[in-house]
Design a protein around this motif. Structure first.
Motif, mmCIF file in Angstrom:
data_model
loop_
_atom_site.group_PDB
_atom_site.id
_atom_site.type_symbol
_atom_site.label_atom_id
_atom_site.label_comp_id
_atom_site.label_asym_id
_atom_site.label_seq_id
_atom_site.Cartn_x
_atom_site.Cartn_y
_atom_site.Cartn_z
ATOM 1 N N ALA A 1 -52.969 -9.931 -45.820
ATOM 2 C CA ALA A 1 -52.433 -8.575 -45.646
ATOM 3 C C ALA A 1 -51.548 -8.563 -44.409
ATOM 4 O O ALA A 1 -51.995 -8.208 -43.321
ATOM 5 C CB ALA A 1 -53.575 -7.571 -45.511
ATOM 6 N N PRO A 2 -50.289 -8.967 -44.550
ATOM 7 C CA PRO A 2 -49.419 -9.153 -43.387
ATOM 8 C C PRO A 2 -49.130 -7.885 -42.606
ATOM 9 O O PRO A 2 -48.713 -7.960 -41.454
ATOM 10 C CB PRO A 2 -48.132 -9.726 -44.006
ATOM 11 C CG PRO A 2 -48.195 -9.348 -45.446
ATOM 12 C CD PRO A 2 -49.631 -9.335 -45.805
ATOM 13 N N CYS B 1 -56.897 -8.640 -56.545
ATOM 14 C CA CYS B 1 -57.349 -9.409 -55.389
ATOM 15 C C CYS B 1 -56.362 -10.547 -55.149
ATOM 16 O O CYS B 1 -55.503 -10.808 -55.979
ATOM 17 C CB CYS B 1 -58.752 -9.978 -55.611
ATOM 18 S SG CYS B 1 -58.843 -11.191 -56.951
ATOM 19 N N VAL B 2 -56.474 -11.178 -54.013
ATOM 20 C CA VAL B 2 -55.648 -12.345 -53.715
ATOM 21 C C VAL B 2 -56.565 -13.545 -53.495
ATOM 22 O O VAL B 2 -57.702 -13.404 -53.063
ATOM 23 C CB VAL B 2 -54.766 -12.122 -52.472
ATOM 24 C CG1 VAL B 2 -53.699 -11.093 -52.754
ATOM 25 C CG2 VAL B 2 -55.595 -11.699 -51.266
ATOM 26 N N HIS C 1 -64.370 -0.744 -43.044
ATOM 27 C CA HIS C 1 -64.579 -1.770 -44.071
ATOM 28 C C HIS C 1 -63.642 -1.490 -45.251
ATOM 29 O O HIS C 1 -63.801 -0.510 -45.967
ATOM 30 C CB HIS C 1 -66.043 -1.743 -44.520
ATOM 31 C CG HIS C 1 -66.361 -2.753 -45.587
ATOM 32 N ND1 HIS C 1 -67.492 -2.689 -46.350
ATOM 33 C CD2 HIS C 1 -65.688 -3.863 -46.005
ATOM 34 C CE1 HIS C 1 -67.506 -3.702 -47.205
ATOM 35 N NE2 HIS C 1 -66.418 -4.415 -47.021
ATOM 36 N N ILE C 2 -62.658 -2.360 -45.460
ATOM 37 C CA ILE C 2 -61.674 -2.128 -46.524
ATOM 38 C C ILE C 2 -61.705 -3.203 -47.613
ATOM 39 O O ILE C 2 -60.966 -3.113 -48.587
ATOM 40 C CB ILE C 2 -60.252 -2.041 -45.947
ATOM 41 C CG1 ILE C 2 -59.835 -3.375 -45.317
ATOM 42 C CG2 ILE C 2 -60.137 -0.902 -44.962
ATOM 43 C CD1 ILE C 2 -58.353 -3.456 -45.017
ATOM 44 N N GLY C 3 -62.531 -4.226 -47.452
ATOM 45 C CA GLY C 3 -62.558 -5.278 -48.466
ATOM 46 C C GLY C 3 -63.579 -6.346 -48.139
ATOM 47 O O GLY C 3 -64.252 -6.293 -47.103
ATOM 48 N N THR C 4 -63.715 -7.301 -49.025
ATOM 49 C CA THR C 4 -64.659 -8.396 -48.853
ATOM 50 C C THR C 4 -63.943 -9.724 -49.081
ATOM 51 O O THR C 4 -63.228 -9.880 -50.075
ATOM 52 C CB THR C 4 -65.834 -8.281 -49.846
ATOM 53 O OG1 THR C 4 -66.478 -7.016 -49.678
ATOM 54 C CG2 THR C 4 -66.853 -9.396 -49.625
ATOM 55 N N LEU C 5 -64.117 -10.643 -48.149
ATOM 56 C CA LEU C 5 -63.561 -11.989 -48.287
ATOM 57 C C LEU C 5 -64.673 -12.928 -48.721
ATOM 58 O O LEU C 5 -65.721 -13.007 -48.077
ATOM 59 C CB LEU C 5 -62.976 -12.472 -46.950
ATOM 60 C CG LEU C 5 -62.521 -13.938 -46.921
ATOM 61 C CD1 LEU C 5 -61.275 -14.117 -47.798
ATOM 62 C CD2 LEU C 5 -62.233 -14.382 -45.500
ATOM 63 N N VAL C 6 -64.469 -13.614 -49.835
ATOM 64 C CA VAL C 6 -65.454 -14.571 -50.349
ATOM 65 C C VAL C 6 -64.907 -15.982 -50.117
ATOM 66 O O VAL C 6 -63.828 -16.320 -50.605
ATOM 67 C CB VAL C 6 -65.723 -14.346 -51.850
ATOM 68 C CG1 VAL C 6 -66.725 -15.384 -52.364
ATOM 69 C CG2 VAL C 6 -66.235 -12.937 -52.089
#
Length: 288
Positions: A241-242, A160-161, A274-279
């Motif tokens: 994700a540029p 993750c970033v 849906h490719i990810g979750t931002l917290v």
């Protein structure tokens, strides 16, 4: 606050490269302004066009160009390696130069150089890791030119970033997203009073088990949309994700009280794209 990361849908441009058909997403072409592809669609393509555009170039090598348009990187095998020989890299660089993809051309040169040079920094990182292993009295020899070292050099994608939002606009940070709570001042007990115990997915079931997950949540539909939209606007998806065109969709506010936890898990997919979750962790003291 949790946001679902959605990949935006787009139109596709059909091309025939050296006899091999491809369909390139318009959004992928738009990521490379000034390239051959952008000039091509301006001259030969409209949104309603169904004809295939013919390009007289190497169709077999184009699969690597296509992968670069989509991801912004050369493709890797299951082991995470860019397993291309010098002849392929040389040919691919020529294709990249023709298509006006400067980043791909530079990456080909870097990979060619890596075939003949070993990155000492990567090697020293491996040595530091080995130094932390239990010492059983036996040495662990390492050949710095070995395939293992070259393979470890290519491990680049983090799980993750993370990042930090230093400030939000003055207008949004003072808006109450629920009751008396703002981004900078959380009224925990007020939020807990209206929150529900968080469930989780187990197979095809959705269950509540505080031994696995002990937290509370409030659906995004109950929160002030102005604050959620402000967080979405001021979170730089391009930095995360540029090479992907991403949008954020507010999902829910999750609250972990003292002792709260969620065991290791994989998030459930919440719909197409849906490719990810931002917290986004709000301004509150926490540990863990």
């Amino acid at each position: 606050a949790r946001f679902i990361v959605i990949m935006t849908t787009t139109s596709f441009v059909k091309v025939d490269v050296g006899g091999i058909p491809y369909a390139i997403a318009l959004s992928d072409i738009e990521k490379f302004p000034g390239s051959f592809f952008e000039c091509m669609i301006k001259k030969e393509w409209t949104n309603s066009a169904e004809d295939t555009i013919s390009i007289q170039r190497d169709g077999a090598l184009f699969k690597y160009v296509f992968a670069y348009l989509v991801t912004g990187n050369l493709p890797r095998d299951k082991a995470g390696l860019i397993d291309l020989d010098d002849a392929t890299l040389e040919g691919l660089k020529a294709e990249a130069d023709f298509y006006g993809l400067e980043g791909l051309s530079k990456e080909c040169k870097v990979q060619q150089r890596n075939h003949s040079e070993l990155d000492l920094k990567s090697y020293m990182t491996i040595r530091k890791y080995i130094a932390r292993l239990p010492n059983d009295g036996e040495s662990l020899p390492i050949d710095i030119s070995s395939r293992l070292v070259r393979a470890l050099k290519c491990v680049w994608s983090p799980f993750c970033v993370t990042g930090k939002v230093n400030s939000y606009s003055y207008s949004s940070k003072n808006i109450k997203f629920y009751g008396k709570s703002t981004i900078y001042k959380i009224e925990l007990e007020e939020l807990i009073a209206v929150a529900t115990q968080s469930p989780f997915g187990r197979g095809t079931e959705t269950i509540v088990d505080t031994a696995v997950r002990n937290s509370f949540e409030i659906d995004a539909s109950l929160l002030d949309s102005a604050v959620l939209n402000a967080i979405s606007r001021e979170t730089n998806c391009a930095a995360l994700a540029p090479n992907l065109k991403l949008t954020l969709r507010p999902y829910k506010l999750v609250i972990y009280k003292e002792g709260g936890h969620f065991d290791e898990h994989r998030d459930t997919v919440r719909g197409d794209g849906h490719i990810g979750t931002l917290v986004v962790i709000l301004n509150f003291t926490y540990t863990g």
